[in-house]
Design a protein around this motif. Sequence first.
Motif, PDB file in Angstrom:
ATOM      1  N   UNK A  21       0.822  -1.215   0.000  1.00  0.00           N
ATOM      2  CA  UNK A  21       0.000   0.000   0.000  1.00  0.00           C
ATOM      3  C   UNK A  21       0.854   1.261   0.000  1.00  0.00           C
ATOM      4  N   UNK A  22       1.999   1.242   0.703  1.00  0.00           N
ATOM      5  CA  UNK A  22       2.765   2.468   0.808  1.00  0.00           C
ATOM      6  C   UNK A  22       3.493   2.807  -0.492  1.00  0.00           C
ATOM      7  N   UNK A  23       3.979   1.807  -1.217  1.00  0.00           N
ATOM      8  CA  UNK A  23       4.618   2.082  -2.495  1.00  0.00           C
ATOM      9  C   UNK A  23       3.619   2.691  -3.474  1.00  0.00           C
ATOM     10  N   UNK A  24       2.422   2.097  -3.537  1.00  0.00           N
ATOM     11  CA  UNK A  24       1.391   2.634  -4.425  1.00  0.00           C
ATOM     12  C   UNK A  24       0.958   4.027  -3.966  1.00  0.00           C
ATOM     13  N   UNK A  25       0.860   4.190  -2.667  1.00  0.00           N
ATOM     14  CA  UNK A  25       0.461   5.474  -2.104  1.00  0.00           C
ATOM     15  C   UNK A  25       1.504   6.547  -2.417  1.00  0.00           C
ATOM     16  N   UNK A  26       2.780   6.192  -2.238  1.00  0.00           N
ATOM     17  CA  UNK A  26       3.853   7.153  -2.471  1.00  0.00           C
ATOM     18  C   UNK A  26       3.908   7.573  -3.937  1.00  0.00           C
ATOM     19  N   UNK A  27       3.651   6.620  -4.840  1.00  0.00           N
ATOM     20  CA  UNK A  27       3.647   6.952  -6.268  1.00  0.00           C
ATOM     21  C   UNK A  27       2.553   7.977  -6.573  1.00  0.00           C
ATOM     22  N   UNK A  28       1.362   7.773  -6.026  1.00  0.00           N
ATOM     23  CA  UNK A  28       0.291   8.729  -6.234  1.00  0.00           C
ATOM     24  C   UNK A  28       0.571  10.071  -5.592  1.00  0.00           C
ATOM     25  N   UNK A  29       1.190  10.034  -4.413  1.00  0.00           N
ATOM     26  CA  UNK A  29       1.535  11.265  -3.700  1.00  0.00           C
ATOM     27  C   UNK A  29       2.522  12.100  -4.503  1.00  0.00           C
ATOM     28  N   UNK A  30       3.561  11.444  -5.048  1.00  0.00           N
ATOM     29  CA  UNK A  30       4.558  12.178  -5.821  1.00  0.00           C
ATOM     30  C   UNK A  30       3.962  12.721  -7.118  1.00  0.00           C
ATOM     31  N   UNK A  31       3.058  11.969  -7.718  1.00  0.00           N
ATOM     32  CA  UNK A  31       2.405  12.457  -8.934  1.00  0.00           C
ATOM     33  C   UNK A  31       1.573  13.699  -8.635  1.00  0.00           C
ATOM     34  N   UNK A  32       0.854  13.675  -7.524  1.00  0.00           N
ATOM     35  CA  UNK A  32       0.097  14.859  -7.131  1.00  0.00           C
ATOM     36  C   UNK A  32       1.011  16.054  -6.867  1.00  0.00           C
ATOM     37  N   UNK A  33       2.174  15.787  -6.257  1.00  0.00           N
ATOM     38  CA  UNK A  33       3.139  16.867  -6.007  1.00  0.00           C
ATOM     39  C   UNK A  33       3.617  17.479  -7.316  1.00  0.00           C
ATOM     40  N   UNK A  34       3.863  16.624  -8.323  1.00  0.00           N
ATOM     41  CA  UNK A  34       4.272  17.120  -9.637  1.00  0.00           C
ATOM     42  C   UNK A  34       3.180  17.986 -10.269  1.00  0.00           C
ATOM     43  N   UNK A  35       1.950  17.518 -10.178  1.00  0.00           N
ATOM     44  CA  UNK A  35       0.828  18.225 -10.804  1.00  0.00           C
ATOM     45  C   UNK A  35       0.513  19.540 -10.096  1.00  0.00           C
ATOM     46  N   UNK A  36       0.805  19.601  -8.813  1.00  0.00           N
ATOM     47  CA  UNK A  36       0.426  20.782  -8.039  1.00  0.00           C
ATOM     48  C   UNK A  36       1.197  22.028  -8.437  1.00  0.00           C
ATOM     49  N   UNK A  37       2.361  21.869  -9.069  1.00  0.00           N
ATOM     50  CA  UNK A  37       3.268  22.970  -9.401  1.00  0.00           C
ATOM     51  C   UNK A  37       3.672  23.745  -8.152  1.00  0.00           C
ATOM     52  N   UNK A  38       3.536  23.097  -7.029  1.00  0.00           N
ATOM     53  CA  UNK A  38       3.915  23.696  -5.739  1.00  0.00           C
ATOM     54  C   UNK A  38       4.368  22.536  -4.856  1.00  0.00           C
ATOM     55  N   UNK A  39       5.441  21.890  -5.277  1.00  0.00           N
ATOM     56  CA  UNK A  39       5.880  20.633  -4.687  1.00  0.00           C
ATOM     57  C   UNK A  39       6.071  20.727  -3.171  1.00  0.00           C
ATOM     58  N   UNK A  40       6.805  21.731  -2.721  1.00  0.00           N
ATOM     59  CA  UNK A  40       7.107  21.833  -1.295  1.00  0.00           C
ATOM     60  C   UNK A  40       5.846  22.127  -0.492  1.00  0.00           C
ATOM     61  N   UNK A  41       4.998  23.020  -1.007  1.00  0.00           N
ATOM     62  CA  UNK A  41       3.768  23.338  -0.302  1.00  0.00           C
ATOM     63  C   UNK A  41       2.851  22.139  -0.159  1.00  0.00           C
ATOM     64  N   UNK A  42       2.713  21.362  -1.229  1.00  0.00           N
ATOM     65  CA  UNK A  42       1.859  20.173  -1.190  1.00  0.00           C
ATOM     66  C   UNK A  42       2.395  19.151  -0.188  1.00  0.00           C
ATOM     67  N   UNK A  43       3.685  18.855  -0.248  1.00  0.00           N
ATOM     68  CA  UNK A  43       4.266  17.872   0.660  1.00  0.00           C
ATOM     69  C   UNK A  43       4.280  18.371   2.102  1.00  0.00           C
ATOM     70  N   UNK A  44       4.347  19.678   2.292  1.00  0.00           N
ATOM     71  CA  UNK A  44       4.242  20.252   3.634  1.00  0.00           C
ATOM     72  C   UNK A  44       2.891  19.904   4.258  1.00  0.00           C
ATOM     73  N   UNK A  45       1.813  20.111   3.522  1.00  0.00           N
ATOM     74  CA  UNK A  45       0.478  19.812   4.038  1.00  0.00           C
ATOM     75  C   UNK A  45       0.338  18.327   4.359  1.00  0.00           C
ATOM     76  N   UNK A  46       0.877  17.479   3.494  1.00  0.00           N
ATOM     77  CA  UNK A  46       0.790  16.031   3.717  1.00  0.00           C
ATOM     78  C   UNK A  46       1.580  15.610   4.957  1.00  0.00           C
ATOM     79  N   UNK A  47       2.726  16.220   5.148  1.00  0.00           N
ATOM     80  CA  UNK A  47       3.549  15.882   6.315  1.00  0.00           C
ATOM     81  C   UNK A  47       2.878  16.327   7.614  1.00  0.00           C
ATOM     82  N   UNK A  48       2.219  17.454   7.581  1.00  0.00           N
ATOM     83  CA  UNK A  48       1.470  17.900   8.750  1.00  0.00           C
ATOM     84  C   UNK A  48       0.337  16.926   9.069  1.00  0.00           C
ATOM     85  N   UNK A  49      -0.317  16.422   8.035  1.00  0.00           N
ATOM     86  CA  UNK A  49      -1.454  15.512   8.234  1.00  0.00           C
ATOM     87  C   UNK A  49      -1.012  14.183   8.839  1.00  0.00           C
ATOM     88  N   UNK A  50       0.101  13.622   8.359  1.00  0.00           N
ATOM     89  CA  UNK A  50       0.528  12.319   8.869  1.00  0.00           C
ATOM     90  C   UNK A  50       0.972  12.424  10.325  1.00  0.00           C
TER      91      UNK A  50
END
Length: 407
Positions: free
Chosen positions: A327-356
């Motif tokens: 689950x985590x490999x598949x999850x991480x792949x989707x997470x990184x794809x969303x980060x790419x699409x967001x055009x705001x990589x650090x901001x997107x991953x910041x929100x995700x890190x706060x959530x976890x």
Amino acid sequence: MISIFLHKLLRRRHFWRTVSFSEVAELYASRLLRMLALHMVALFIALYLYKNGYSITFIAFYYACYYVFKVLLCWPSALFAAQFGPKHGILISNFLYIPALVAFTFVSEYGFTAIVVFGVFQALSATLYELCYQVDFSKVKHANHAGKEIGIMSFVEKFATGVSPLIGGAVATLFGAEVTIWLAAILFAISAGPLMKTAEPLKTGQSIRLGGISWRAIVPSMRSEVARGFDVIATGMVWVLFVAVVIFSASSDDIYVQIGALSSVGFLITFVAAFTFGKLIDRRQGRALLLSGVAMKAITHLFRPVTATPIGVASLNLASETASTGYYMAYLRGLFDNADRSENRIGYLLVMEMAVNFGAAIGCALLGLFVWNLGDVEGMSVFFVLAAFVSVLLGTAKFALYRKTTH
């Protein structure tokens, strides 16, 4: 040396890369060294506190505070990554873990003061590292073969998590837990070295902005990140304490090596699983892998309260690790794809890190309440049942990458 070996082994299979292969190879090498150091001691921290007279209730509420502190540290960590680059963040984070480990060796002498100092530096190191690592890896990965690269990284992590608890447990049993901690500190000191051979993958001097993030798309992923934090607590700290209290005698001299050996069982199988799952992700089967891994993970949590033998623990560890890998490999792949699409990589991953981290804090607080009101064994048992239901939320993540493949 490790990065050179990985470079020679994998370079001919990665001719399609648009960035220097040394960038991802160095990240593999650095991740291996850090995971060796981290899992040599991380598995035993809660157990060490328990053996030194601290109750499970205290440990749970202490870690609830720890994860709340990590939530607060996410913003300055993201700001550091934006200003100076993720590689420099990883370097600083590794050195920050050393005073944390040094402080932890004085728990028996200075008690709560040493625990607080340890927690502060551990939180600083872990938050900065986790965010910078994800930013770095999400940038240097190759979009068409990200599943394979995540598989290789998972292989590196599984090797470390399979070998280091056994080594750490053996050293702790023979020479004392303090020696294991000092050995881990040395590994932390050298683990960032491989990354300093190449330049930062991102432009430095950036600012943090959250305005460019599509909150409508990010909220479902935030919910699953909260569930992931909860699952991390159930699989790690709570399970170790449960096994030590219920299956073994936590006061025995060889408890560290027993726990370490059981945690290392089956890591060879998870090696194979990591590569297999990586290929499935690149073949557009990531969504199915995510859902099947989540279902298997929920089932393993339901079985934890009724596990009563070392063989049962080993079997459950194998099933849990396989499910987590999937689950985590598949999850991480989707997470990184969303980060790419967001055009705001650090901001997107910041929100995700706060959530976890928020999810982990909730898990620890609930564990403390359950144990306080029901007792150690009963409280942990109820927590595992709750974790089974919470982990189902991992499958609710909405990733654009997987939405495309389902039509």
